[in-house]
Design a protein around this motif. Structure first.
Motif, mmCIF file in Angstrom:
data_model
loop_
_atom_site.group_PDB
_atom_site.id
_atom_site.type_symbol
_atom_site.label_atom_id
_atom_site.label_comp_id
_atom_site.label_asym_id
_atom_site.label_seq_id
_atom_site.Cartn_x
_atom_site.Cartn_y
_atom_site.Cartn_z
ATOM 1 N N PHE A 26 0.848 -1.188 0.000
ATOM 2 C CA PHE A 26 0.000 0.000 0.000
ATOM 3 C C PHE A 26 0.890 1.247 0.000
ATOM 4 N N PRO A 27 0.932 2.009 -1.092
ATOM 5 C CA PRO A 27 1.802 3.183 -1.160
ATOM 6 C C PRO A 27 1.568 4.172 -0.030
ATOM 7 N N GLN A 28 0.333 4.246 0.466
ATOM 8 C CA GLN A 28 0.023 5.188 1.545
ATOM 9 C C GLN A 28 0.750 4.839 2.832
ATOM 10 N N GLU A 29 1.201 3.599 2.966
ATOM 11 C CA GLU A 29 1.863 3.171 4.194
ATOM 12 C C GLU A 29 3.374 3.398 4.173
ATOM 13 N N ILE A 30 3.937 3.677 3.002
ATOM 14 C CA ILE A 30 5.393 3.787 2.881
ATOM 15 C C ILE A 30 5.978 4.910 3.747
ATOM 16 N N PRO A 31 5.415 6.131 3.742
ATOM 17 C CA PRO A 31 5.985 7.169 4.604
ATOM 18 C C PRO A 31 6.052 6.750 6.067
ATOM 19 N N GLY A 32 5.038 6.037 6.534
ATOM 20 C CA GLY A 32 5.044 5.585 7.918
ATOM 21 C C GLY A 32 6.083 4.518 8.179
ATOM 22 N N GLN A 33 6.272 3.611 7.227
ATOM 23 C CA GLN A 33 7.297 2.584 7.392
ATOM 24 C C GLN A 33 8.689 3.208 7.455
ATOM 25 N N LEU A 34 8.938 4.172 6.586
ATOM 26 C CA LEU A 34 10.244 4.844 6.598
ATOM 27 C C LEU A 34 10.451 5.610 7.906
ATOM 28 N N ALA A 35 9.419 6.332 8.346
ATOM 29 C CA ALA A 35 9.522 7.097 9.591
ATOM 30 C C ALA A 35 9.775 6.181 10.771
ATOM 31 N N ALA A 36 9.068 5.057 10.810
ATOM 32 C CA ALA A 36 9.239 4.123 11.920
ATOM 33 C C ALA A 36 10.636 3.514 11.917
ATOM 34 N N GLY A 37 11.081 3.044 10.750
ATOM 35 C CA GLY A 37 12.383 2.391 10.677
ATOM 36 C C GLY A 37 13.533 3.310 11.029
ATOM 37 N N LEU A 38 13.488 4.549 10.568
ATOM 38 C CA LEU A 38 14.580 5.493 10.822
ATOM 39 C C LEU A 38 14.518 6.082 12.223
ATOM 40 N N SER A 39 13.324 6.304 12.744
ATOM 41 C CA SER A 39 13.190 6.886 14.081
ATOM 42 C C SER A 39 13.531 5.892 15.183
ATOM 43 N N ARG A 40 13.531 4.610 14.865
ATOM 44 C CA ARG A 40 13.852 3.591 15.866
ATOM 45 C C ARG A 40 15.341 3.278 15.941
ATOM 46 N N LEU A 41 16.136 3.895 15.081
ATOM 47 C CA LEU A 41 17.577 3.651 15.133
ATOM 48 C C LEU A 41 18.131 4.040 16.504
ATOM 49 N N GLY A 42 18.932 3.146 17.071
ATOM 50 C CA GLY A 42 19.514 3.379 18.382
ATOM 51 C C GLY A 42 18.634 2.956 19.536
ATOM 52 N N LYS A 43 17.436 2.449 19.228
ATOM 53 C CA LYS A 43 16.490 2.075 20.276
ATOM 54 C C LYS A 43 16.316 0.559 20.336
ATOM 55 N N ASP A 44 15.842 0.085 21.489
ATOM 56 C CA ASP A 44 15.577 -1.335 21.690
ATOM 57 C C ASP A 44 14.282 -1.707 20.982
ATOM 58 N N GLY A 45 14.338 -2.731 20.140
ATOM 59 C CA GLY A 45 13.157 -3.169 19.425
ATOM 60 C C GLY A 45 12.197 -3.978 20.263
ATOM 61 N N GLY A 46 12.528 -4.214 21.534
ATOM 62 C CA GLY A 46 11.636 -4.950 22.410
ATOM 63 C C GLY A 46 12.111 -6.352 22.724
#
Length: 224
Positions: A26-46
């Motif tokens: 879904f193209p509408q979801e791509i901005p969110g996937q990119l934001a999530a992946g890059l904003s989580r750098l340096g953080k614990d994934g759980g």
């Protein structure tokens, strides 16, 4: 919501290994996937796994999901959300594939790689204008996803080799990435950044992540 065949694969690199999966259909979801992946750098994934780098690249036509891809061109960010480096490997006009570090305007004239970005198993030395944030990287990644190139506002410095993120024994896992990394559907909320391409504000990123988590929870509920 419009749907199409996925065009890109992503790798989430952690201190424990790699998680490889196709990006959303879904193209509408791509901005969110990119934001999530890059904003989580340096953080614990759980799972006691620190997110260290994030890479995307095109899926060759006819590729079957789950089959290993050996991309010759890609874009990657490594570090933390507030201090990261972006690299791109591309095929130049002479047919040769070269690796470049992305920097703000003026980076090519700095000369000195005086900034050090430390990762789990190694470090990278870059110029001051090449130390970016997740907010800046999101705009660069979105443009690359849409056009398969870096925005003209940014400069490229050729480098010899990619940042070596993972330890030699680090494992590569299958495409079974966590749902939160696979289905982050959010709106494209951009703000203009003077002297650069359109970027994302911190508040916009937080809104995207919150909406992504909400949609993740809904999808898990729908699947139970």
């Amino acid at each position: 919501m419009s749907r199409r065949q996925p065009t890109h694969e992503k790798i989430v690199g952690t201190n424990r290994g790699e998680i490889i999966s196709w990006m959303s259909e879904f193209p509408q979801e791509i901005p969110g996937q990119l934001a999530a992946g890059l904003s989580r750098l340096g953080k614990d994934g759980g799972f006691n796994d620190i997110h260290v780098y994030y890479r995307i690249y095109q899926i060759p036509p006819g590729t079957v999901q789950g089959r290993e891809i050996d991309p010759q061109e890609w874009i990657e960010a490594a570090g933390t959300a507030d201090r990261l480096t972006v690299e791109v490997k591309r095929r130049d006009a002479d047919g040769v594939h070269r690796l470049y570090t992305v920097g703000r305007p003026g980076a090519a004239n700095e000369g000195q790689t005086s900034e050090t970005l430390r990762f789990t198993f190694t470090e990278a030395h870059v110029c001051p204008s090449e130390v970016l944030t997740a907010a800046e990287a999101i705009g660069i990644f979105q443009h690359y996803y849409d056009h398969h190139q870096i925005p003209v506002d940014w400069e490229l410095r050729e480098t010899e080799s990619a940042v070596s993120i993972l330890a030699p024994e680090a494992a590569t896992t299958s495409s079974a990435a966590p749902a939160s990394a696979m289905s982050a559907g959010v709106s494209n909320d951009r703000l203009s950044t003077p002297g650069a391409i359109a970027g994302y504000s911190d508040s916009a990123i937080q809104g995207q992540l919150a909406k992504a988590e909400e949609q993740d929870a809904q999808r898990r509920a729908d699947n139970t």
